[in-house]
Design an enzyme around this catalytic site. Sequence first.
Site: not given
Length: 593
Positions: A265-267, A289, A530
């Site tokens: 997820i994210s980075n 994600g 987020h």
Amino acid sequence: MNRLQSCACIAAMFLLGACASTTPSSGSRMFSQPRSSDHRGQDDLLTAGLGLAGLRAMMPPAFADAAHPTAQELRRRALWANWRGIADLAPGGGYGELYGSVASVPGREFSAFATLPGAKQPHRVLLQLPDDFDTAKRCVVVAASSGSRGIYGAIAVAGAWGLPRGCAVVYTDKGAGTDYFDIDTGQGIDAAGQVAGADVALAFRPTTSGTGIAYKHAHSQDNPEADWGRHVKQAAEFALATLNAQLPQQPNFSFANTRVIAVGISNGGGAVLRAAELEGEWLDAVVAGEPNVLVEGHGARSLYDYTTEAALLMPCALPALGVPAVPGADARCAALAAQGVLSGSDLKAQQQDALAKLHATGWTDAALRAGSISVGFDLWRAIGVAYASAYGRYAADAHPCGYRYSALGADLSPRASTDAERAAWWADASGIPPGAGVGIVDPNPLADAGLTGLQCLRALSTGDSADARRVRTGIAETRAGLPRAGLPVIVLHGTDDGLVPQAFSSAPYVAMAQAAGRDVRYWQVRNAQHFDAFLGFPQYGAVYLPLLPYVYEALDRVDAHLDGKGALPVDAVIATVPRAGKPLAAENLAIPR
């Protein structure tokens, strides 16, 4: 096999190179500093024995000696910190009850430093091998840490799904992590997460002078984001090599006969999408994600571009949306108006102009409202300062806007770090200061509330100086390509994401991939932003919903699809229902069935 025998076995494997790799390292030593440990009983793989109650505890697990924690104490505390940084564990949030798992999973861990050809610094890799590893299914989940987190930064994403199912789970910190280095004392972090001097192999050793603190993501001078995909693949190679060493009675583990699913997820989501574009049929599926990913066109913007824009304008714009102003926001508006950045003869007009400028570059009201928490936590500036160094490959004493990092006194002046602060860095830090006793030193007078520095950071994105061109060159190196043809990819994103807005990241990626005929499925989740971990704040939990349930569901779907027992999900905009202060229920999530 006892620990000594296990380490000897792994060491021999490393000296020979990654024997399970489809592309051997040509004799180079890809892995070093091997470690292994057993985790059973009150110290399992998933939560180090803390369980849901221990993870919910407001205070971290204590060190017996604050200045000299053991490797076991550091691991337990790092797991506590990383679970709490990613998942909504608050009562009523549904974790461990409606979705997710904190089951006690006994097994072993194997870790090492992994080095890519040409890199100055290593990245960490770590394999969790459960005792009930399913040798018939032969499943490996490979995950990259979110944000700039350390090696356990994807435990709540990949470990929580894979370990209870009998999969081995392998992690990479993707060249970031919490391996800080005290320039003043010459001390860094060793393979066990403990503070050590220059005579020991360290996870990060900068080439710099001066004073203060350096850390790998910003100061490796490798621009690690450009290699995130290769970090993920190298972690998968480490997994196969370790499985072969630890399970010699089994047929050889290879990419041809072992299921490899990448998730992040994210980075970490951006990293697994970068891995998806690498050649060879080594990956079986990818779940990403809220990915920080950059492509060409389709409205895409780089993280650095919209982060520095948000740092400069968002504090002034938010009151125009009805969001209370943060301290100093009114002065920021006036200063930007005086410089001609904003127009308007009064505060309200200036706020409206700041909002209009953000709308014009693609920000939605939903993303701006959710992004307000990043204003409150000074996260926009923290990202801008760090990523300018990373993209430009600057040393710790050479930031183009003069920033550096240090422990700070009560008056915000730099000071020496204490032994106890250094000892806790590896476990407590998120990978980007401020936090864990490390702050940002702003070279500019406090009188302008940091505005001079923020304008310098912004100019690295919009200007034409040598430094700006250098930073933008580094950003261009991170641009993603198409996933491999035929590879199932599921992308998920909250429509209210205010840190990595989908309009700048996942939406352009999906548009690019689908236009080229790639098998990419897209779930857009209403009322999801987020940070699942922030849902413990009542005002956030009443409005927003977690994204992790959809990540787990996507993993279920691709796993069933690979078993021949189900179809991949179709594109969907998922109309969720906020829980409005009530305990989370299945009808709130509205996961497609």
